[in-house]
Design an enzyme around this catalytic site. Structure first.
Site, PDB file in Angstrom:
ATOM      1  N   PRO A  72       0.839  -1.207   0.000  1.00  0.00           N
ATOM      2  CA  PRO A  72       0.000   0.000   0.000  1.00  0.00           C
ATOM      3  C   PRO A  72       0.865   1.244   0.000  1.00  0.00           C
ATOM      4  CG  PRO A  72       0.093  -0.966   2.208  1.00  0.00           C
ATOM      5  CD  PRO A  72       0.801  -1.920   1.294  1.00  0.00           C
ATOM      6  N   MET A  73       0.591   2.156  -0.920  1.00  0.00           N
ATOM      7  CA  MET A  73       1.385   3.389  -1.028  1.00  0.00           C
ATOM      8  C   MET A  73       0.456   4.567  -1.270  1.00  0.00           C
ATOM      9  SD  MET A  73       4.476   1.941  -3.445  1.00  0.00           S
ATOM     10  CE  MET A  73       3.383   0.882  -4.413  1.00  0.00           C
ATOM     11  N   LEU A  74       0.488   5.532  -0.354  1.00  0.00           N
ATOM     12  CA  LEU A  74      -0.356   6.718  -0.506  1.00  0.00           C
ATOM     13  C   LEU A  74      -0.012   7.456  -1.790  1.00  0.00           C
ATOM     14  CD1 LEU A  74      -0.459   8.154   3.124  1.00  0.00           C
ATOM     15  CD2 LEU A  74      -2.388   7.248   1.811  1.00  0.00           C
ATOM     16  N   GLY A 122       9.984  -5.228   3.914  1.00  0.00           N
ATOM     17  CA  GLY A 122      11.123  -4.346   4.126  1.00  0.00           C
ATOM     18  C   GLY A 122      12.413  -4.865   3.509  1.00  0.00           C
ATOM     19  N   GLY A 123      13.089  -3.988   2.743  1.00  0.00           N
ATOM     20  CA  GLY A 123      14.434  -4.284   2.261  1.00  0.00           C
ATOM     21  C   GLY A 123      14.527  -5.166   1.043  1.00  0.00           C
ATOM     22  N   LYS A 155      -1.006  -4.612  10.007  1.00  0.00           N
ATOM     23  CA  LYS A 155       0.340  -4.330   9.483  1.00  0.00           C
ATOM     24  C   LYS A 155       1.041  -3.407  10.467  1.00  0.00           C
ATOM     25  CE  LYS A 155       2.891  -2.824   5.385  1.00  0.00           C
ATOM     26  NZ  LYS A 155       3.702  -1.762   5.999  1.00  0.00           N
ATOM     27  N   GLN A 161      -6.668  -1.488   3.129  1.00  0.00           N
ATOM     28  CA  GLN A 161      -6.070  -1.066   4.398  1.00  0.00           C
ATOM     29  C   GLN A 161      -6.765   0.184   4.910  1.00  0.00           C
ATOM     30  OE1 GLN A 161      -2.068   0.924   4.925  1.00  0.00           O
ATOM     31  NE2 GLN A 161      -1.572  -1.043   5.875  1.00  0.00           N
ATOM     32  N   HIS A 197       6.818  -5.047   9.045  1.00  0.00           N
ATOM     33  CA  HIS A 197       7.967  -4.359   8.464  1.00  0.00           C
ATOM     34  C   HIS A 197       9.128  -4.542   9.440  1.00  0.00           C
ATOM     35  CE1 HIS A 197       9.482  -0.604   6.128  1.00  0.00           C
ATOM     36  NE2 HIS A 197      10.492  -1.348   6.527  1.00  0.00           N
ATOM     37  N   CYS A 244       2.261   3.270  10.174  1.00  0.00           N
ATOM     38  CA  CYS A 244       2.560   4.536   9.507  1.00  0.00           C
ATOM     39  C   CYS A 244       3.170   5.517  10.512  1.00  0.00           C
ATOM     40  CB  CYS A 244       1.299   5.136   8.898  1.00  0.00           C
ATOM     41  SG  CYS A 244       1.590   6.714   8.066  1.00  0.00           S
TER      42      CYS A 244
END
Length: 376
Positions: free
Chosen positions: A82-84, A338-339, A260, A174, A297, A204
């Site tokens: 998910p990305m704003l 993550g990563g 999350k 989400q 994450h 977040c």
């Protein structure tokens, strides 16, 4: 914009090959640029262990004994994070053209937005159409009597053919929020729009989200509030009035409630909650109220002094801590985030191999690569 990669836990199959490819999938694991969702899966295929029977109080959990046994092969899941401002419906439709197997995620949507928006379909539906039932919650701001003559318009009837969201399945919605009642009502609406899963954002770190509005990563510190919200959401899924829903739509109602979050948090007041024991306590509190799937994450977040972008890069990765959770909660799924800069990194993490150092951090009785054998 960079597309984040998520892998999943062993008890779920996120990356499913096409039917004509299933035989080949038995011989090799294919991980694709995808993000799928199911009842109790998660991003990184992590090891599960059997925990000794009985009730174990918080902070007294111990890793279970490792029972050596062959496991059924579980294909990996890969998620588009998910990305704003990025994972809009247009973006998700593009991703679904590129892959049929990826699990897609919406942007984080504030629960208050879902409850009070003048254009709910803009936020939740694919193609501007609402859910196909007459449940009161679904009809928020979804009137079809545009000419105010007291009769349903023909155009409105034509638009009640479903939200189009199932065409994007597997897909996760989400939401963000801290009010238990609001999040519960929002979860119902998400389910009725045809999503496969509703996820609560507890990771977040932005000053607006965690600071001003007090949800997101700050909920890692406010454990009681987080538990109340998750309990209300899981309760809402279990107590939807079937009489209010058309029979054809019942199958889209009961969807998993997931969380999350991060492995730790440094709060504005200087409080640092960054230990395995605290993370175990947090997961236990959420598990107790019905959550069985966690997207982790593998970094702590710093709520003061780092931007959201910096929080995705600067705090060091700690994959072993996420893997360790599997030993404490064998009935839960943990999805690693993550990563991961590409598919090769994702495959390495499936086998418990650090993408930077190459070190192995699997915690025993681990079938990370899904071949049925203990990877150690």
């Amino acid at each position: 914009h960079q597309v984040k990669l998520y892998l999943t836990s062993p008890s779920t199959s996120m990356v499913n090959q096409e039917e004509d490819d299933q035989q080949q999938q038995e011989q090799e694991t294919e991980v694709e640029h995808q993000h799928q969702h199911q009842h109790q899966p998660q991003h990184a295929h992590l090891p599960n262990h059997n925990m000794s029977q009985g009730t174990i109080p918080n902070n007294q959990l111990v890793p279970s004994q490792r029972h050596r046994r062959r496991r059924r092969r579980r294909p990996k899941e890969l998620h588009i994070a998910p990305m704003l401002g990025v994972t809009t419906m247009e973006f998700l439709n593009l991703m679904r053209i590129l892959t049929k197997r990826a699990t897609l995620w919406t942007e984080m949507i504030n629960a208050s937005t879902i409850l009070h928006s003048d254009d709910l379909n803009h936020h939740l539906s694919n193609g501007g159409q609402g859910p196909n039932n007459d449940n009161e919650a679904n009809n928020i701001n979804n009137d079809v009597d545009d000419d105010d003559d007291g009769n349903e318009d023909e155009e409105g009837k034509n638009n009640q053919n479903g939200s189009g969201v199932p065409l994007l399945s597997p897909i996760v919605c989400q939401i963000g929020g801290r009010d238990a009642d609001d999040c519960a009502e929002a979860a119902k609406i998400v389910a009725l729009y045809g999503y496969d899963e509703v996820n609560l954002n507890m990771g977040c770190p932005s000053s607006t989200v965690s600071g001003k509005h007090q949800f997101g990563a700050i909920l890692m510190k406010q454990m009681d509030t987080a538990s109340d919200v998750v309990e209300a959401m899981t309760g809402a899924m279990a107590n939807i009035d079937i009489d209010d829903i058309d029979s054809d739509d019942i199958d889209i109602v009961s969807i998993p409630v997931t969380v999350k979050t991060r492995i730790g948090v440094k709060c504005d007041d200087g409080t640092v909650l960054d230990s395995l024991s605290y993370l175990i306590t947090l997961i236990q509190s959420l598990r107790r109220v019905g959550c069985r799937k966690f997207y982790i994450h593998a970094r702590k977040c710093i709520l003061k002094g780092l931007s959201p972008a910096s929080n995705r890069k600067i705090p060091p990765l700690n994959y072993p801590r996420v893997y360790q959770l599997c030993a404490y909660f064998p009935d839960c799924d943990f999805v690693l985030n993550g990563g991961m800069d590409g598919l090769e990194d994702a495959k390495l993490l499936c086998t418990g191999t650090d993408v930077e150092s190459g070190d192995s951090f699997s915690c025993g009785d681990c079938d990370g690569d899904g071949d049925g054998d203990d990877d150690g």
